[in-house]
Motif scaffolding. Structure first.
Motif, mmCIF file in Angstrom:
data_model
loop_
_atom_site.group_PDB
_atom_site.id
_atom_site.type_symbol
_atom_site.label_atom_id
_atom_site.label_comp_id
_atom_site.label_asym_id
_atom_site.label_seq_id
_atom_site.Cartn_x
_atom_site.Cartn_y
_atom_site.Cartn_z
ATOM 1 N N PRO A 131 0.824 -1.217 0.000
ATOM 2 C CA PRO A 131 0.000 0.000 0.000
ATOM 3 C C PRO A 131 0.859 1.268 0.000
ATOM 4 C CG PRO A 131 0.090 -0.884 2.217
ATOM 5 C CD PRO A 131 0.837 -1.865 1.338
ATOM 6 N N LEU A 132 1.591 1.482 -1.072
ATOM 7 C CA LEU A 132 2.568 2.566 -1.104
ATOM 8 C C LEU A 132 1.910 3.942 -1.015
ATOM 9 C CD1 LEU A 132 5.053 1.164 -3.786
ATOM 10 C CD2 LEU A 132 5.113 0.923 -1.300
ATOM 11 N N ASP A 133 0.731 4.119 -1.611
ATOM 12 C CA ASP A 133 0.052 5.421 -1.547
ATOM 13 C C ASP A 133 -0.359 5.753 -0.118
ATOM 14 O OD1 ASP A 133 0.355 5.965 -4.215
ATOM 15 O OD2 ASP A 133 -1.596 5.141 -4.790
ATOM 16 N N ARG A 134 -0.928 4.785 0.576
ATOM 17 C CA ARG A 134 -1.322 5.029 1.973
ATOM 18 C C ARG A 134 -0.105 5.290 2.845
ATOM 19 N NH1 ARG A 134 -5.040 1.537 5.456
ATOM 20 N NH2 ARG A 134 -4.394 3.246 6.811
ATOM 21 N N LEU A 135 0.962 4.575 2.603
ATOM 22 C CA LEU A 135 2.185 4.808 3.369
ATOM 23 C C LEU A 135 2.737 6.209 3.092
ATOM 24 C CD1 LEU A 135 3.875 1.331 2.875
ATOM 25 C CD2 LEU A 135 3.112 2.273 5.065
ATOM 26 N N ARG A 136 2.649 6.632 1.845
ATOM 27 C CA ARG A 136 3.138 7.963 1.489
ATOM 28 C C ARG A 136 2.320 9.052 2.210
ATOM 29 N NH1 ARG A 136 2.309 7.507 -3.541
ATOM 30 N NH2 ARG A 136 4.262 6.415 -3.949
ATOM 31 N N ARG A 137 1.014 8.866 2.231
ATOM 32 C CA ARG A 137 0.161 9.848 2.933
ATOM 33 C C ARG A 137 0.457 9.860 4.428
ATOM 34 N NH1 ARG A 137 -3.769 7.735 -0.678
ATOM 35 N NH2 ARG A 137 -4.716 6.462 0.978
ATOM 36 N N ALA A 138 0.693 8.674 4.998
ATOM 37 C CA ALA A 138 1.018 8.608 6.430
ATOM 38 C C ALA A 138 2.351 9.290 6.707
ATOM 39 C CB ALA A 138 1.061 7.155 6.887
ATOM 40 N N LEU A 139 3.299 9.174 5.784
ATOM 41 C CA LEU A 139 4.598 9.819 5.964
ATOM 42 C C LEU A 139 4.456 11.336 5.949
ATOM 43 C CD1 LEU A 139 7.665 9.552 6.226
ATOM 44 C CD2 LEU A 139 7.803 9.376 3.734
ATOM 45 N N VAL A 140 3.665 11.857 5.007
ATOM 46 C CA VAL A 140 3.448 13.309 4.932
ATOM 47 C C VAL A 140 2.737 13.803 6.178
ATOM 48 C CG1 VAL A 140 2.244 15.137 3.684
ATOM 49 C CG2 VAL A 140 3.457 13.350 2.413
ATOM 50 N N SER A 141 1.683 13.110 6.566
ATOM 51 C CA SER A 141 0.877 13.543 7.710
ATOM 52 C C SER A 141 1.671 13.506 9.012
ATOM 53 C CB SER A 141 -0.356 12.649 7.824
ATOM 54 O OG SER A 141 -1.090 12.932 8.982
ATOM 55 N N SER A 142 2.397 12.411 9.244
ATOM 56 C CA SER A 142 3.138 12.287 10.507
ATOM 57 C C SER A 142 4.309 13.260 10.565
ATOM 58 C CB SER A 142 3.634 10.846 10.684
ATOM 59 O OG SER A 142 4.509 10.486 9.638
ATOM 60 N N THR A 143 4.929 13.539 9.416
ATOM 61 C CA THR A 143 6.063 14.472 9.391
ATOM 62 C C THR A 143 5.626 15.874 9.785
ATOM 63 O OG1 THR A 143 7.152 13.151 7.674
ATOM 64 C CG2 THR A 143 7.914 15.405 7.967
ATOM 65 N N ARG A 144 4.436 16.261 9.365
ATOM 66 C CA ARG A 144 3.932 17.593 9.723
ATOM 67 C C ARG A 144 3.791 17.758 11.230
ATOM 68 N NH1 ARG A 144 -0.807 17.550 5.179
ATOM 69 N NH2 ARG A 144 0.427 18.361 3.413
ATOM 70 N N ARG A 145 3.539 16.670 11.922
ATOM 71 C CA ARG A 145 3.300 16.757 13.369
ATOM 72 C C ARG A 145 4.549 16.498 14.200
ATOM 73 N NH1 ARG A 145 -1.380 14.007 11.835
ATOM 74 N NH2 ARG A 145 -0.572 12.031 12.626
ATOM 75 N N LEU A 146 5.654 16.197 13.542
ATOM 76 C CA LEU A 146 6.886 15.974 14.306
ATOM 77 C C LEU A 146 7.334 17.247 15.005
ATOM 78 C CD1 LEU A 146 9.140 13.713 12.046
ATOM 79 C CD2 LEU A 146 8.115 13.110 14.229
ATOM 80 N N GLU A 147 7.762 17.099 16.232
ATOM 81 C CA GLU A 147 8.270 18.228 17.003
ATOM 82 C C GLU A 147 9.782 18.069 17.193
ATOM 83 O OE1 GLU A 147 6.153 18.220 20.651
ATOM 84 O OE2 GLU A 147 4.189 18.561 19.715
ATOM 85 N N PRO A 148 10.494 19.159 17.393
ATOM 86 C CA PRO A 148 11.953 19.068 17.582
ATOM 87 C C PRO A 148 12.348 18.085 18.681
ATOM 88 C CG PRO A 148 11.307 21.338 17.275
ATOM 89 C CD PRO A 148 10.026 20.560 17.379
ATOM 90 N N TRP A 149 11.550 18.011 19.725
ATOM 91 C CA TRP A 149 11.902 17.128 20.836
ATOM 92 C C TRP A 149 11.862 15.659 20.432
ATOM 93 C CZ3 TRP A 149 14.688 17.534 24.873
ATOM 94 C CH2 TRP A 149 14.636 16.573 25.870
ATOM 95 N N ASN A 150 11.069 15.313 19.374
ATOM 96 C CA ASN A 150 11.021 13.934 18.911
ATOM 97 C C ASN A 150 12.386 13.426 18.462
ATOM 98 O OD1 ASN A 150 7.844 14.737 17.509
ATOM 99 N ND2 ASN A 150 8.193 13.385 19.263
ATOM 100 N N MET A 151 13.251 14.335 18.008
ATOM 101 C CA MET A 151 14.561 13.913 17.518
ATOM 102 C C MET A 151 15.417 13.315 18.638
ATOM 103 S SD MET A 151 14.028 14.572 14.475
ATOM 104 C CE MET A 151 12.639 15.432 13.727
ATOM 105 N N VAL A 152 15.114 13.698 19.868
ATOM 106 C CA VAL A 152 15.804 13.124 21.029
ATOM 107 C C VAL A 152 14.956 12.029 21.658
ATOM 108 C CG1 VAL A 152 16.723 13.603 23.319
ATOM 109 C CG2 VAL A 152 17.045 15.267 21.473
ATOM 110 N N GLU A 153 13.653 12.276 21.720
ATOM 111 C CA GLU A 153 12.733 11.345 22.370
ATOM 112 C C GLU A 153 12.701 9.985 21.676
ATOM 113 O OE1 GLU A 153 8.567 12.429 24.359
ATOM 114 O OE2 GLU A 153 8.478 12.321 22.174
ATOM 115 N N ASP A 154 12.896 9.976 20.355
ATOM 116 C CA ASP A 154 12.796 8.733 19.592
ATOM 117 C C ASP A 154 14.140 8.059 19.333
ATOM 118 O OD1 ASP A 154 10.098 9.009 19.551
ATOM 119 O OD2 ASP A 154 9.951 9.684 17.473
#
Length: 490
Positions: A131-154
């Motif tokens: 399901p590459l299209d759904r995965l692509r949409r999930a990547l765009v959507s989740s990236t928009r919500r990433l916060e700077p702190w996630n770079m350390v938290e994850d």
């Protein structure tokens, strides 16, 4: 850590399969005969639908019966023919062996990357199955919500949401694996390498199947480890009797095994045998690195359990990924390393620091949205049809003396060719005709399996694949005839 104890009914369906196999061998059930339906078996014999289905899947994996959509199961037309004989279990030389396969593997993999090659030698399924299209949409959507702190938290052990989703998948299959045990990695290969590094030191010996996945051999070579190859059955996995002897004689430091749809054999270890395997390793306090990347690609209604389901002492370092079942190219895998969870997490920090944080977040979002199991059901149906087509093409076209078994999952078919056929020569002549295959010697530390090949059924079957299979069979037949003539001249 504790795990739940799943109940199984292995003995019942194996007994039913054995009885039907005997009736086929005796000629009571003849090629083309329709087997009793599940409803008939339930009414006349008292078997549950699950027992009947599992028995039929087992017989189908042995090439003795075939499923006809909306009609039922029938005795295979060539069930008494030589082509349906199983590949023989090898008898590798005893003792540990230094490994030097990287040059061979790189040569073979590098020779078959062109798009116009028919990829029977590929280790990857067709990307259009996912399901590459759904995965692509999930990547765009989740990236928009990433916060700077996630770079350390994850940082390792990785994205908490995704680890929770993976823990839920374990729970769905009856395993209680804590979120804190799961370490996210760059695909399954990094998980496997980290686990191997955690339990061994240079010079140690590690048990592998014979044949075994070539990247496992490369990992041993890179870490300066020695391989102990143990005979492995094409349907039921590693020989536990020989494994017990090897442990006593050579004192290996770990085992690296695939209990579900082993690459390249396609073997599926019965549940009782997985339990016996874990019990054997527990008696010797010997860790098992379990490569389980194909477990979601099963046939039927019930997923096969990993050996980790029977682990009570944290000895099983279970590794898997989304690359084979959901997101090829995203390179997200994980390890559930039992008592070595902290060490694997530490090694992950030391080697690659972190996985791709946006990609982990995207997969977490996709899984939380739902639809993963719907995708898996479609993927399994596609792969089953492709397995049937490839298996039937081998039985129709390949020369007399060929041995093959149809696996009940995954997307590899292991073929034993007549002894006169040299797999490396066949690889080169087939490549000249635009066809790739995986020759047997790349699956052995001692370059054994000289007349074996692994074929991939990960691509949708069409006229191009049918023509390529006929060409490959002709080349194998020519090689067999030439080998016989050469031997006769001597």
């Amino acid at each position: 850590m504790p795990h739940s104890s799943p109940a199984t009914s292995v003995a019942r369906y194996e007994l039913l399969a054995r009885e039907l196999e005997q009736q086929i061998a005796a000629g009571v059930l003849r090629p083309g005969d329709r087997l009793p339906s599940v409803r008939q078996m339930r009414a006349s014999r008292g078997h549950s639908p699950s027992t009947v289905f599992q028995a039929y899947y087992l017989l189908e994996s042995r090439g003795l019966i075939r499923a006809v959509p909306r009609s039922g199961y029938f005795v295979a037309a060539r069930a008494d023919g030589v082509l349906l004989a199983e590949p023989q279990t090898t008898q590798p030389q005893p003792g540990s062996q230094t490994v030097a396969v990287t040059d061979l593997v790189c040569e073979i993999l590098g020779s078959a990357r062109a798009r116009d090659i028919v990829p029977f030698g590929s280790a990857f399924p067709d990307p259009h199955l996912f399901p590459l299209d759904r995965l692509r949409r999930a990547l765009v959507s989740s990236t928009r919500r990433l916060e700077p702190w996630n770079m350390v938290e994850d940082l390792p052990p990785g994205n908490l949401r995704l680890r929770r989703e993976i823990a839920k998948r374990y729970l769905l299959h009856g395993l209680a694996v804590a979120t804190d045990e799961i370490v996210l990695t760059h695909g399954a290969m990094e998980a496997l390498n980290l686990c191997l590094n955690a339990v061994t030191r240079p010079g140690d010996a590690v048990v592998v199947e014979s044949p075994t996945f070539y990247l496992a051999l490369q990992a041993l070579q890179r870490l300066g480890l020695r391989a102990i190859e143990v005979p492995t059955h094409c349907r039921e996995g590693i020989d536990l009797g020989r494994l017990a002897q090897v442990i006593e004689l050579y004192r290996p430091k770990a085992c690296w095994l695939m209990t579900n749809f082993q690459n390249p054999l396609g073997s599926l270890m019965p549940e009782t045998k997985k339990r016996d395997l874990v019990d054997l390793l527990a008696r010797h306090d010997l860790p098992l690195i379990e490569d389980d990347v194909y477990a979601e690609l099963y046939e039927g209604n019930a997923a096969p359990l990993p050996a980790k389901a029977y682990d009570r002492r944290g000895l099983v370092l279970h590794c898997s990924s989304f690359s084979k079942c959901l997101a090829p190219g995203y390179r997200v895998g994980w390890a559930a390393p039992g008592r070595w969870a902290h060490e694997v997490q530490r090694l992950k920090l030391m080697t690659s620091l972190s996985g791709s944080i946006p990609v982990q977040a995207a997969l977490a979002e996709y899984l939380q949205e739902g639809g993963y199991d719907h995708h898996l059901r479609g993927l399994r149906r596609s792969l089953q049809a492709q397995r049937n087509s490839l298996f039937e093409a081998v039985t129709r076209h390949f020369p007399d003396g060929t041995r093959v078994v149809r696996p009940a999952g995954g997307y590899f078919v292991w073929v034993e060719l007549p002894v006169a056929v040299d797999a490396m020569t066949l690889h080169r002549t087939a490549l000249a005709q635009g066809i790739s295959l995986a020759p047997g010697p790349m699956f052995s530390a001692r370059a054994e399996f000289q007349h074996h090949v692994r074929l991939t059924c990960g691509q949708p079957w069409d006229a191009t694949h049918e023509r390529a299979m006929r060409t490959l069979a002709r080349l194998a037949d020519d090689a067999a005839r030439a080998g016989i003539a050469e031997h006769a001249a001597i």
